[in-house]
Design an enzyme around this catalytic site. Structure first.
Site, PDB file in Angstrom:
ATOM      1  N   HIS A  79       0.876  -1.259   0.026  1.00 33.89           N
ATOM      2  CA  HIS A  79      -0.095  -0.018  -0.086  1.00 33.89           C
ATOM      3  C   HIS A  79       0.972   1.248  -0.004  1.00 33.89           C
ATOM      4  CE1 HIS A  79      -3.397   2.439   2.043  1.00 33.89           C
ATOM      5  NE2 HIS A  79      -3.017   3.157   1.208  1.00 33.89           N
ATOM      6  N   GLU A 155       1.166   7.641  -4.018  1.00 32.52           N
ATOM      7  CA  GLU A 155       1.776   7.503  -2.614  1.00 32.52           C
ATOM      8  C   GLU A 155       2.958   8.493  -2.581  1.00 32.52           C
ATOM      9  OE1 GLU A 155       0.983   5.429  -0.234  1.00 32.52           O
ATOM     10  OE2 GLU A 155      -0.716   5.270  -1.300  1.00 32.52           O
ATOM     11  N   HIS A 159       2.348  11.319   0.270  1.00 30.02           N
ATOM     12  CA  HIS A 159       3.053  11.069   1.728  1.00 30.02           C
ATOM     13  C   HIS A 159       4.513  11.301   1.506  1.00 30.02           C
ATOM     14  CE1 HIS A 159      -0.493   8.877   3.053  1.00 30.02           C
ATOM     15  NE2 HIS A 159      -0.767   8.211   2.145  1.00 30.02           N
TER      16      HIS A 159
END
Length: 297
Positions: A79, A155, A159
Site C-alpha cells: 500500500h 503515494e 505521503h
C-alpha cells in the site's frame, strides 16, 4: 507521545533518508554527509510526526487483468509508507511543486488548498531516467482499477512529500530532477521486503483456502512470533474480511539497516471469531487470479 489509541506494536527502525547508490546511472550520493548528520537536521532525521507506517494489502483482483495487470502469487502487496502523527492523522500533499498524482485524493486539502491533477509524463519515466529498471519491474506494488504507476505517483505525492528526508534541499548541491521520487520508491520497496506477511502466516500453516478457518489469535500469534510485535490488522466487508496489515515504527536518525527498538503501538481492532479464505466470486476472468482472501467470521 503515542496516543492511548495505539495498542499494537512493531519493532523495527526504518530508514527514511535517501539511499546511497554508487552504480553507474543510479542515484547520486546522498547529501548531507551521513557522517556529519545530527538528529535535529531534517535531512538526517524525520523530525516531524512520531510514527512511520508500512502498510500492505491483500487484494483478490486488479480490475485490469485483461491488460496484463495481475496480482503476484503467494504474497501481499504494497500500500505505502508514510508518517503518522501518533493520533491516527497524517499530513498530505505537502509540496504541490512535486505533485505527480493524476487523481489526487483528497482534491482539496483541509485548509481549502486545491490539489490540481497531474498531467505530465508518467512517474515510470522518472525511474527510467535513473536506470532503475528493477523498480519498474516490481510486481508487489499493484493498483486496483488504474495503472500501477498512478498508484505510485499518488503515494509519493500524498505521503513522501511530507517526509523531510526526501526534501529536495537534502540533495543539494547535486540534486537531479526526480531523484527524490526514485529514492522514495526504493525505500518503500526495501521496507516492504522486511515484512513478508504471506510467508510469516504460511510458516504457521495459515494460507488462503476456501474451507479452512483460523482464529484471530492464530493470526496475531503467527505475526508476533516473526516480528516480536502485533501489527494493526485492517478489515473490510462489515468487519469480516482481513485485507490490510500496518507495521508501525519509530524512526531513528540515519540508521540504514533494521535495528530493534522498544515496541511501537499500532491501532487496535477488537475482533472475535474464526478466519477463513474468501473465494473470488464476481471477478472471474480469462486470466489466473488469486484463489481467495482471509475472512473473519
Amino acid at each position: 507521545m503515542v496516543s492511548s489509541l495505539l495498542e499494537m506494536s512493531s519493532v523495527v527502525v526504518i530508514l527514511l533518508v535517501a539511499w546511497e547508490v554508487h552504480a553507474t546511472n543510479y542515484l547520486a550520493t546522498t547529501y548531507p554527509n551521513i557522517e556529519a548528520c545530527v538528529l535535529t537536521n531534517p535531512c538526517c532525521n524525520v523530525v516531524k510526526d512520531g510514527l512511520v507506517l508500512q502498510t500492505q494489502y491483500w487484494d483478490t483482483y486488479t480490475g485490469l487483468e485483461i491488460y496484463g495487470q495481475l496480482l503476484p502469487s503467494s504474497t501481499w502487496t504494497i500500500h505505502g509508507l508514510w508518517l503518522d502523527n501518533c493520533d491516527g492523522s497524517y499530513d498530505q500533499y505537502c509540496d504541490l511543486t512535486r505533485q505527480y498524482d493524476p487523481d489526487p485524493s483528497p482534491s482539496v486539502l483541509p485548509d481549502g488548498t486545491p490539489v490540481p491533477p497531474y498531467t505530465g509524463p508518467s512517474v515510470k519515466t522518472f525511474s527510467e531516467d535513473f536506470g532503475r529498471w528493477d523498480l519498474l519491474k516490481c510486481n508487489f506494488w499493484i493498483n486496483q482499477g488504474a495503472p500501477n504507476e498512478d498508484f505510485w505517483a499518488h503515494e509519493f505525492s500524498k505521503h513522501a512529500t511530507c517526509t523531510s528526508t526526501f526534501d529536495v534541499a537534502c540533495y543539494e548541491p547535486d540534486y537531479k530532477e526526480h531523484q527524490d521520487v526514485v529514492n522514495s520508491y526504493e525505500a518503500v520497496v526495501k521496507v516492504f521486503q522486511l515484512y513478508p506477511t504471506y510467508n510469516m502466516l504460511a510458516a504457521a500453516g495459515i494460507v488462503p483456502s476456501n474451507g479452512t478457518t483460523y482464529t484471530l489469535a492464530q493470526i496475531t500469534n503467527a505475526l508476533y512470533s516473526q516480528t516480536g510485535a502485533i501489527p494493526y490488522l485492517g478489515y473490510s466487508g462489515n468487519g469480516v474480511v482481513l485485507d490490510e496489515v500496518w507495521y508501525f515504527h519509530h524512526v531513528l536518525g540515519t540508521v540504514r539497516t533494521p535495528a530493534q527498538v522498544d515496541s511501537v503501538h499500532g491501532l487496535k481492532k477488537t475482533m472475535t471469531g474464526a478466519v477463513r479464505s474468501l473465494q473470488d466470486h464476481q471477478f472471474h476472468h480469462a486470466v489466473k487470479l488469486r484463489s481467495g482472501g482471509i475472512v473473519v467470521l
